[in-house]
Design an enzyme around this catalytic site. Structure first.
Site, PDB file in Angstrom:
ATOM      1  N   THR A 158     -24.628  -2.934  78.101  1.00  0.00           N
ATOM      2  CA  THR A 158     -23.674  -3.316  77.056  1.00  0.00           C
ATOM      3  C   THR A 158     -23.835  -2.343  75.902  1.00  0.00           C
ATOM      4  O   THR A 158     -24.917  -2.263  75.297  1.00  0.00           O
ATOM      5  CB  THR A 158     -23.952  -4.759  76.611  1.00  0.00           C
ATOM      6  OG1 THR A 158     -23.877  -5.590  77.770  1.00  0.00           O
ATOM      7  CG2 THR A 158     -22.933  -5.222  75.579  1.00  0.00           C
ATOM      8  N   LEU A 197     -18.013 -26.034  76.460  1.00  0.00           N
ATOM      9  CA  LEU A 197     -17.736 -26.984  75.388  1.00  0.00           C
ATOM     10  C   LEU A 197     -18.899 -27.962  75.213  1.00  0.00           C
ATOM     11  O   LEU A 197     -18.713 -29.036  74.652  1.00  0.00           O
ATOM     12  CB  LEU A 197     -16.442 -27.767  75.692  1.00  0.00           C
ATOM     13  CG  LEU A 197     -15.128 -26.994  75.565  1.00  0.00           C
ATOM     14  CD1 LEU A 197     -13.938 -27.890  75.875  1.00  0.00           C
ATOM     15  CD2 LEU A 197     -14.962 -26.402  74.160  1.00  0.00           C
ATOM     16  N   CYS A 223     -28.566 -11.845  75.524  1.00  0.00           N
ATOM     17  CA  CYS A 223     -27.349 -11.084  75.200  1.00  0.00           C
ATOM     18  C   CYS A 223     -26.630 -11.518  73.922  1.00  0.00           C
ATOM     19  O   CYS A 223     -26.338 -10.685  73.074  1.00  0.00           O
ATOM     20  CB  CYS A 223     -26.381 -11.152  76.379  1.00  0.00           C
ATOM     21  SG  CYS A 223     -26.976 -10.242  77.821  1.00  0.00           S
ATOM     22  N   LYS A 236     -28.013 -10.309  70.337  1.00  0.00           N
ATOM     23  CA  LYS A 236     -27.951  -8.865  70.063  1.00  0.00           C
ATOM     24  C   LYS A 236     -26.510  -8.359  70.130  1.00  0.00           C
ATOM     25  O   LYS A 236     -26.120  -7.476  69.367  1.00  0.00           O
ATOM     26  CB  LYS A 236     -28.870  -8.086  71.012  1.00  0.00           C
ATOM     27  CG  LYS A 236     -28.334  -7.873  72.401  1.00  0.00           C
ATOM     28  CD  LYS A 236     -29.234  -6.975  73.237  1.00  0.00           C
ATOM     29  CE  LYS A 236     -28.710  -6.844  74.667  1.00  0.00           C
ATOM     30  NZ  LYS A 236     -27.422  -6.188  74.792  1.00  0.00           N
TER      31      LYS A 236
HETATM   32  P1  NAD Z   1     -34.050  -5.669  81.050  1.00  0.00           P
HETATM   33  O1  NAD Z   1     -34.884  -5.437  79.855  1.00  0.00           O
HETATM   34  O2  NAD Z   1     -34.275  -6.868  81.895  1.00  0.00           O
HETATM   35  O3  NAD Z   1     -34.130  -4.399  82.016  1.00  0.00           O
HETATM   36  C1  NAD Z   1     -34.093  -3.077  81.571  1.00  0.00           C
HETATM   37  C2  NAD Z   1     -34.988  -2.241  82.493  1.00  0.00           C
HETATM   38  O4  NAD Z   1     -34.818  -0.868  82.167  1.00  0.00           O
HETATM   39  C3  NAD Z   1     -36.476  -2.558  82.342  1.00  0.00           C
HETATM   40  O5  NAD Z   1     -37.011  -2.859  83.611  1.00  0.00           O
HETATM   41  C4  NAD Z   1     -37.060  -1.287  81.756  1.00  0.00           C
HETATM   42  O6  NAD Z   1     -38.387  -1.043  82.189  1.00  0.00           O
HETATM   43  C5  NAD Z   1     -36.096  -0.255  82.285  1.00  0.00           C
HETATM   44  N1  NAD Z   1     -36.115   1.001  81.538  1.00  0.00           N
HETATM   45  C6  NAD Z   1     -36.217   1.170  80.203  1.00  0.00           C
HETATM   46  N2  NAD Z   1     -36.179   2.484  79.915  1.00  0.00           N
HETATM   47  C7  NAD Z   1     -36.060   3.142  81.087  1.00  0.00           C
HETATM   48  C8  NAD Z   1     -35.969   4.521  81.452  1.00  0.00           C
HETATM   49  N3  NAD Z   1     -36.022   5.488  80.541  1.00  0.00           N
HETATM   50  N4  NAD Z   1     -35.863   4.834  82.759  1.00  0.00           N
HETATM   51  C9  NAD Z   1     -35.833   3.858  83.705  1.00  0.00           C
HETATM   52  N5  NAD Z   1     -35.916   2.540  83.422  1.00  0.00           N
HETATM   53  C10 NAD Z   1     -36.022   2.200  82.133  1.00  0.00           C
HETATM   54  O7  NAD Z   1     -32.545  -5.646  80.513  1.00  0.00           O
HETATM   55  P2  NAD Z   1     -31.286  -6.385  81.174  1.00  0.00           P
HETATM   56  O8  NAD Z   1     -31.270  -7.802  80.771  1.00  0.00           O
HETATM   57  O9  NAD Z   1     -31.215  -6.026  82.630  1.00  0.00           O
HETATM   58  O10 NAD Z   1     -30.109  -5.669  80.396  1.00  0.00           O
HETATM   59  C11 NAD Z   1     -29.727  -4.339  80.682  1.00  0.00           C
HETATM   60  C12 NAD Z   1     -28.367  -4.109  80.027  1.00  0.00           C
HETATM   61  O11 NAD Z   1     -27.395  -4.968  80.639  1.00  0.00           O
HETATM   62  C13 NAD Z   1     -28.343  -4.429  78.539  1.00  0.00           C
HETATM   63  O12 NAD Z   1     -27.456  -3.543  77.903  1.00  0.00           O
HETATM   64  C14 NAD Z   1     -27.770  -5.835  78.511  1.00  0.00           C
HETATM   65  O13 NAD Z   1     -27.117  -6.125  77.313  1.00  0.00           O
HETATM   66  C15 NAD Z   1     -26.774  -5.783  79.646  1.00  0.00           C
HETATM   67  N6  NAD Z   1     -26.465  -7.086  80.254  1.00  0.00           N
HETATM   68  C16 NAD Z   1     -27.443  -8.011  80.453  1.00  0.00           C
HETATM   69  C17 NAD Z   1     -27.129  -9.219  81.054  1.00  0.00           C
HETATM   70  C18 NAD Z   1     -28.175 -10.274  81.272  1.00  0.00           C
HETATM   71  O14 NAD Z   1     -27.795 -11.407  81.555  1.00  0.00           O
HETATM   72  N7  NAD Z   1     -29.460  -9.978  81.181  1.00  0.00           N
HETATM   73  C19 NAD Z   1     -25.822  -9.481  81.447  1.00  0.00           C
HETATM   74  C20 NAD Z   1     -24.861  -8.505  81.258  1.00  0.00           C
HETATM   75  C21 NAD Z   1     -25.186  -7.296  80.653  1.00  0.00           C
END
Ligand code: NAD
Length: 428
Positions: free
Chosen positions: A126, A250, A260, A263
């Protein structure tokens, strides 16, 4: 399916990346998931999932057995021969509320010159508007199309949501690249919106901000119902029959949170201020959410105060931000509990899956019974189905007191009242 299988690298094996990688492998693609966290990769390879999601462990295992799903810490090795590279990297809020794109920038810089010509980079993180353009500039190659493909999965039903999405949004300057990304989701029966990257990036923030605002509205409505003697559950049922409003999202609760909404609302507010178009409704949704969390905590403390004890015990049920996940990031349950710490109360908490979280001043126990035993007040903070099944006798044999603060509106207050309990919820 032959001919439609592609080689894909998924960078970032967290909540979104692991689900994305495992599900793409399930759809027949050959996927390598990459992460900088070597411990996480080793643990997944050994069959231990870093998160709980229903069905995830099974599809990861079957992907590994089929040879279509592998894990590595070698970013550059993983993108050799990849036709698509997905970015599923963290975008936490920075101190000013903007999305911190450090991980995305770092990976894009590392990928520069290392992607095969024609490879499509798909961003699932995101991100604020114009991030696709920024990534493209960092990659520095006209041969690599950058496509925005925001993820809408919900924690607690991530695998189902990924495999049966309600929509797929693809933002691409190159229509061919956009179509290619849409086609990866083999067999998905849902609308596919192919649009420009800035619109795709906006959709994700607007969707989360709208949902957060909807819950803030419901929680404020609960407070209004409380003041006037209406029943918020009945009121929301009445609203939900209107198709323009919709019956979902609701439910009143202790406040919204999770990895999410907090932030993403902050990032949208910061972005909107930066272009001089403040989204004041979202700012107010954030503010009223804080007030509502305060009110929920105050309700519990008030119930504890009324016991007349100098150090009453509060049995807390639920720590995760929602049910069916072990994620406690920005959980409203924890926000409420932090507001209780420091008062003259004993806090004992149970959650079915959040088994590692710790808060100074709170003791985590291993069962509902242990949380309720000798409690003067009980409080339900997460909507776990197992809590909804609790009956008066589950409390009466254990608790000292007779007051239950049901911040998730799970219990049938009438049957509890008949058994001598007072179930308190804001606006019911
Ligand atoms: P998360 O923290 O669970 O996972 C992120 C992963 O990226 C971690 O395992 C971390 O070690 C890894 N990482 C960090 N830097 C790295 C690098 N340089 N190289 C390789 N790996 C690296 O995060 P998430 O919840 O999966 O969210 C990821 C994105 O997706 C965010 O932007 C979030 O807003 C979005 N998102 C999350 C959800 C949700 O429900 N969690 C839903 C939709 C969108």
């Amino acid at each position: 399916m032959a001919g439609s299988q592609h080689r894909i690298s998924v960078v970032g094996t967290g909540y979104v990346g692991l689900t994305t990688g495992a599900c793409l492998a399930r759809l027949g693609h050959r996927v390598t998931c990459v992460d900088i966290d070597a411990e996480k990769i080793a643990s997944i390879e050994a069959g231990r999932m870093p998160i709980y999601e229903e069905g995830l462990a099974e599809i990861v295992q079957s992907g590994q057995l089929s040879g279509r799903l592998t894990f590595t810490t070698d970013l550059i090795g993983s993108v050799k021969g990849a036709e698509f590279v997905f970015l599923c990297l963290p975008t936490p809020a920075d101190e000013d509320g903007f999305a911190d794109l450090t991980a995305i920038r770092k990976v894009a810089q590392e990928l520069r010159g290392n992607l095969d010509p024609g490879c499509v980079l798909v961003n699932k993180s995101t991100v604020p508007v114009n991030s696709a353009r920024m990534i493209s500039e960092l990659l520095g190659s006209d041969d690599i199309a950058v496509v925005s493909n925001p993820e809408f999965l919900r924690e607690g039903s991530a695998v189902q949501d990924f495999l049966n999405p309600d929509r797929i949004v693809v933002g691409a300057d190159s229509p061919i690249a956009g179509e290619k990304v849409g086609a990866l989701y083999l067999g998905a029966r849902c609308p596919v919106l192919v649009t420009d990257p800035v619109s795709a990036e906006s959709i994700k923030y607007m969707a989360n901000a709208f949902l957060a605002m909807k819950i803030s509205f419901v929680n404020q409505a609960a407070e209004f119902c409380d003041a006037v003697g209406a029943n918020v559950i009945e009121v929301m049922k009445g609203l939900g029959f209107d198709p323009r409003i919709g019956a979902t999202f609701l439910s009143p609760g202790p406040g919204w949170g999770g990895s999410c909404f907090p932030k993403d609302t902050r990032a949208l507010v910061a972005s909107a201020r930066a272009v001089d178009r403040p989204m004041t409704m979202i700012e107010e949704a954030i503010r009223s959410n804080e007030i509502h969390i305060d009110r929920t905590a105050a309700l519990i403390l008030d119930a504890a105060g009324k016991t007349g004890k100098s150090h009453p015990k509060i049995g807390l049920l639920g720590l995760t931000f929602k049910s069916n996940t072990d994620d406690t990031r920005e959980s409203p349950a924890l926000a409420v509990i932090r507001r209780l710490v420091g008062h003259s109360v004993e806090l004992v908490a149970f959650d079915p899956l959040a088994t590692t979280v710790s808060i100074d001043g709170m003791t985590r126990v291993r069962s509902i019974d242990d949380a309720l035993r000798e409690a003067d007040v009980a409080a339900i903070l997460t909507e776990w189905p197992v809590f909804a099944e609790l009956k008066p006798h589950d409390f009466s044999g254990l608790m000292h007191g007779k007051t239950i603060v049901d911040a998730r509106y799970l219990l049938d207050s009438e049957s509890f009242a008949n058994a001598g309990f007072r179930v308190i919820s804001i606006g019911r």
